[in-house]
Scaffold this motif. Structure first.
Motif, PDB file in Angstrom:
ATOM      1  N   GLN A 158     -19.402   7.999 -49.935  1.00  0.00           N
ATOM      2  CA  GLN A 158     -19.137   8.407 -48.561  1.00  0.00           C
ATOM      3  C   GLN A 158     -18.568   9.815 -48.576  1.00  0.00           C
ATOM      4  O   GLN A 158     -17.691  10.139 -49.389  1.00  0.00           O
ATOM      5  CB  GLN A 158     -18.139   7.473 -47.891  1.00  0.00           C
ATOM      6  CG  GLN A 158     -18.729   6.160 -47.400  1.00  0.00           C
ATOM      7  CD  GLN A 158     -19.554   6.333 -46.137  1.00  0.00           C
ATOM      8  OE1 GLN A 158     -19.083   6.860 -45.129  1.00  0.00           O
ATOM      9  NE2 GLN A 158     -20.805   5.886 -46.197  1.00  0.00           N
ATOM     10  N   THR A 160     -16.284  12.601 -46.834  1.00  0.00           N
ATOM     11  CA  THR A 160     -15.090  12.598 -45.979  1.00  0.00           C
ATOM     12  C   THR A 160     -14.643  14.035 -45.752  1.00  0.00           C
ATOM     13  O   THR A 160     -14.964  14.939 -46.526  1.00  0.00           O
ATOM     14  CB  THR A 160     -13.941  11.812 -46.634  1.00  0.00           C
ATOM     15  OG1 THR A 160     -13.575  12.449 -47.871  1.00  0.00           O
ATOM     16  CG2 THR A 160     -14.361  10.377 -46.919  1.00  0.00           C
ATOM     17  N   ASN A 163     -16.272  18.013 -40.347  1.00  0.00           N
ATOM     18  CA  ASN A 163     -17.649  17.746 -39.978  1.00  0.00           C
ATOM     19  C   ASN A 163     -18.204  18.856 -39.088  1.00  0.00           C
ATOM     20  O   ASN A 163     -18.865  18.599 -38.084  1.00  0.00           O
ATOM     21  CB  ASN A 163     -17.747  16.397 -39.255  1.00  0.00           C
ATOM     22  CG  ASN A 163     -19.180  15.911 -39.137  1.00  0.00           C
ATOM     23  OD1 ASN A 163     -19.958  16.071 -40.063  1.00  0.00           O
ATOM     24  ND2 ASN A 163     -19.516  15.328 -37.991  1.00  0.00           N
ATOM     25  N   ARG A 175     -20.935  16.475 -42.852  1.00  0.00           N
ATOM     26  CA  ARG A 175     -20.472  15.168 -43.284  1.00  0.00           C
ATOM     27  C   ARG A 175     -21.342  14.057 -42.716  1.00  0.00           C
ATOM     28  O   ARG A 175     -21.757  13.142 -43.429  1.00  0.00           O
ATOM     29  CB  ARG A 175     -19.022  14.960 -42.852  1.00  0.00           C
ATOM     30  CG  ARG A 175     -18.407  13.655 -43.342  1.00  0.00           C
ATOM     31  CD  ARG A 175     -17.110  13.365 -42.631  1.00  0.00           C
ATOM     32  NE  ARG A 175     -17.352  13.065 -41.209  1.00  0.00           N
ATOM     33  CZ  ARG A 175     -16.428  13.149 -40.255  1.00  0.00           C
ATOM     34  NH1 ARG A 175     -15.198  13.552 -40.558  1.00  0.00           N
ATOM     35  NH2 ARG A 175     -16.706  12.862 -38.994  1.00  0.00           N
ATOM     36  N   ASN A 179     -23.727  11.233 -44.847  1.00  0.00           N
ATOM     37  CA  ASN A 179     -23.551   9.785 -44.723  1.00  0.00           C
ATOM     38  C   ASN A 179     -24.762   9.103 -44.110  1.00  0.00           C
ATOM     39  O   ASN A 179     -25.072   7.952 -44.432  1.00  0.00           O
ATOM     40  CB  ASN A 179     -22.299   9.473 -43.902  1.00  0.00           C
ATOM     41  CG  ASN A 179     -21.014   9.836 -44.635  1.00  0.00           C
ATOM     42  OD1 ASN A 179     -20.980   9.857 -45.861  1.00  0.00           O
ATOM     43  ND2 ASN A 179     -19.965  10.127 -43.879  1.00  0.00           N
ATOM     44  N   TRP A 523     -13.963  11.063 -57.301  1.00  0.00           N
ATOM     45  CA  TRP A 523     -13.736  11.914 -56.128  1.00  0.00           C
ATOM     46  C   TRP A 523     -14.218  13.323 -56.438  1.00  0.00           C
ATOM     47  O   TRP A 523     -13.873  13.900 -57.458  1.00  0.00           O
ATOM     48  CB  TRP A 523     -12.246  11.940 -55.760  1.00  0.00           C
ATOM     49  CG  TRP A 523     -11.843  12.986 -54.762  1.00  0.00           C
ATOM     50  CD1 TRP A 523     -11.059  14.077 -54.987  1.00  0.00           C
ATOM     51  CD2 TRP A 523     -12.199  13.031 -53.380  1.00  0.00           C
ATOM     52  NE1 TRP A 523     -10.902  14.810 -53.839  1.00  0.00           N
ATOM     53  CE2 TRP A 523     -11.600  14.191 -52.827  1.00  0.00           C
ATOM     54  CE3 TRP A 523     -12.976  12.216 -52.548  1.00  0.00           C
ATOM     55  CZ2 TRP A 523     -11.748  14.544 -51.488  1.00  0.00           C
ATOM     56  CZ3 TRP A 523     -13.116  12.573 -51.206  1.00  0.00           C
ATOM     57  CH2 TRP A 523     -12.504  13.718 -50.691  1.00  0.00           C
TER      58      TRP A 523
END
Length: 555
Positions: A158, A160, A163, A175, A179, A523
């Motif tokens: 995902q 994060t 955006n 973003r 996704n 990450w």
């Protein structure tokens, strides 16, 4: 006859019985002919090739003179150094038994006493012979061994963070766009079947077949952002392909040669200066196969050859040793291309790599310095989206102001330093692995006028704890900066911001000797690098979080 002498004869008799041989196999007539043709001797001195200094002289003398059950060959020799055939063994045993008739009753009592044990032994021998016969009848090859691994990956990623939209309020944010296309939970696999063939016991013909469904639609093969690529990522389409085919053999003392149409440069380094994930399961390709330095350890696969030297055999076991290696590999898409304008082997368009390494160490610690020269188009493996765009800044041709395609004479020079240390015993102290590298891009004036990237860098530090909570389990963590651009040309270079951090954490459960399960998280703080969209000139953050479980089967 003494009891221990009787028991020497009994096992010999039983050995022939336990072998499962029948009368046809022993050829009793042939044995009789052999025994009859051999001249019986009465003294060991009658053998022309037996001397008092021989280690078995006294034993042979006793057999001849006390029991009279040793026959020589017609030419008066005993031939003590040659192997005995089953016929000769039967004839010798028969001659001895004929002359030890006085112990027949004692031997019979011995056989009766150990009747149960002997029956068990005969049954075991018969069972082993049956199993050996079955293996010989069904074996795949006398020279080839199969070693396989299958990895199942389930999980998802995902994006994060901010955006912001690229151009207008009508466009989709970065973003949301990620996704919408790569945010699903998925289940995929990688299957590797390796055939190891040896003709001399020291050489290796390696063939590996591979299949999987991590293709253009899977984040695990580096889609969405390239840094998603897993070390175990497989081709897509559920199609079986050959991804390794090479031959390795020793050359003189300490030298090894490897060559083939599908060989990999990092598998011809001779020494891997890392302990990260040893005993565990690698996760991201950047930390695993690339050792944190994809500029040098770019895992280029194609047609090539390499030479490795090590003085390991000249030092005491456990001591540090030197390894020197150098190889050339042309990209698999170009090495087999007969058009010199598009590819070829060792041509200007081979996308070739010359990789070398000097290493010193052992299994507990090691140091290595690497260098790779890359032709135009040669790959750099993984990095930020900005760093990996535009053929990594080394295109073979560019379009000039007149609209003509011109050669750039582009190439790259990359270096790396890797080191590791691990404790002698498992405990709270982990193994430590580290790597740092840099790459420099060059070309002619046409290249300089049409490209911007000039230098890139990367680094990593990885920790591994073995036998955590239970023997065979392992825990690992790593942090670093995958390949990012550190310098561009003067036009707009002051605003460059291609930084990005990558982190991963995993734990491997060793379920059985052949099955392990590894949950992991990672990450990526800013995988788009300088391509991260911003709003009104303000740099924003957009990261990718990944979570997965890898189940590994080895057989």
């Amino acid at each position: 006859m003494k009891l221990f002498q009787q028991m020497l004869v009994a096992p010999a008799t039983l050995g022939l019985l336990a072998s499962g041989a029948n009368a046809a196999e022993l050829n009793i007539n042939g044995v009789s002919d052999y025994a009859a043709s051999a001249d019986q001797v009465t003294s060991v001195t009658q053998f022309s090739d037996v001397y008092p200094t021989d280690w078995a002289y006294q034993a042979l003398s006793n057999l001849v003179e006390q029991y009279g059950c040793v026959a020589g060959y017609p030419n008066g020799t005993f031939r003590g150094n040659r192997a005995m055939t089953r016929y000769e063994a039967a004839a010798l045993l028969n001659a001895c038994l004929d002359r030890i008739t006085e112990v027949t009753d004692e031997l019979r009592r011995l056989l009766e006493e150990f009747e149960t044990e002997l029956a068990i032994l005969r049954g075991r021998v018969d069972g082993l012979e049956a199993r050996v016969g079955e293996l010989e009848a069904t074996q795949f090859s006398t020279t080839t061994k199969l070693k396989a691994k299958s990895v199942w990956v389930m999980g998802g990623t995902q994006a994060t963070g901010d955006n912001y939209k690229a151009e207008s309020k009508k466009s989709e944010g970065q973003r949301s766009a990620y996704n919408a296309e790569y945010g699903a939970f998925s289940l995929s696999y990688d299957l590797r079947l390796g055939l190891k063939t040896s003709f001399t016991g020291k050489d290796l013909l390696y063939t590996r077949m591979r299949a999987g469904n991590m293709g253009d639609d899977s984040v695990w093969d580096g889609n969405g952002v390239g840094l998603n690529k897993l070390d175990t990522a497989a081709p897509g389409g559920n199609l079986v392909e050959i991804d390794r085919l090479y031959y390795r053999f020793p050359l003189g003392e300490g030298f090894t040669v490897q060559a083939g149409p599908l060989t990999r440069n990092t598998e011809m380094m001779g020494y891997k200066a890392t302990a990260y994930a040893k005993g565990g399961q690698k996760v991201l390709d950047f930390f695993g196969g690339s050792l944190g330095v994809p500029g040098v350890w770019n895992k280029e696969t194609g047609g090539g050859f390499g030479l490795m030297y090590s003085n390991k055999k000249n030092v005491d076991k456990g001591d540090a040793y030197f390894t020197v290696a150098a190889n050339y590999v042309a990209d698999s898409g170009e090495a087999n291309d007969s058009n010199p304008n598009a590819g070829g082997f060792m041509t200007d368009n081979s996308e070739g790599n010359i990789t070398s390494q000097l290493a010193y160490g052992n299994k507990q610690w090691g140091l290595a310095a690497g260098y790779r020269y890359g032709q135009c188009g040669a790959k750099f493996r993984t990095g930020t989206e900005y760093a990996s765009s535009g053929k990594w800044g080394t295109p073979c041709t560019v379009t000039n102001k007149n609209g003509e395609d011109v050669r750039t004479n582009a190439d790259s020079h990359s270096w790396s330093l890797n080191a590791f240390w691990r404790p002698e015993d498992s405990g709270w102290m982990p193994s430590v692995s580290a790597g740092v590298g840099a790459s420099y891009l060059n070309g002619n004036s046409a290249w300089e006028n049409n490209t911007s990237k000039r230098e890139m860098a990367s680094w990593m530090v990885g920790l591994t704890w073995n036998d955590v909570f239970m023997e065979g389990n392992a825990l690992g963590a790593a942090v670093g900066q995958p390949q990012f651009v550190t310098e561009v040309d003067n036009n707009g270079g002051d605003n460059l911001d291609d930084s990005n951090y990558a982190m991963e954490l995993w734990y491997k459960f060793q379920v059985t000797d052949n099955i392990s399960v590894t949950p992991a998280v990672y990450w990526l703080s800013r995988p788009y690098g300088d391509d991260t969209q911003n709003f009104k000139g303000n740099d924003k953050s957009l990261g990718v979080f990944g979570g997965l479980i890898q189940t590994t089967f080895k057989f």
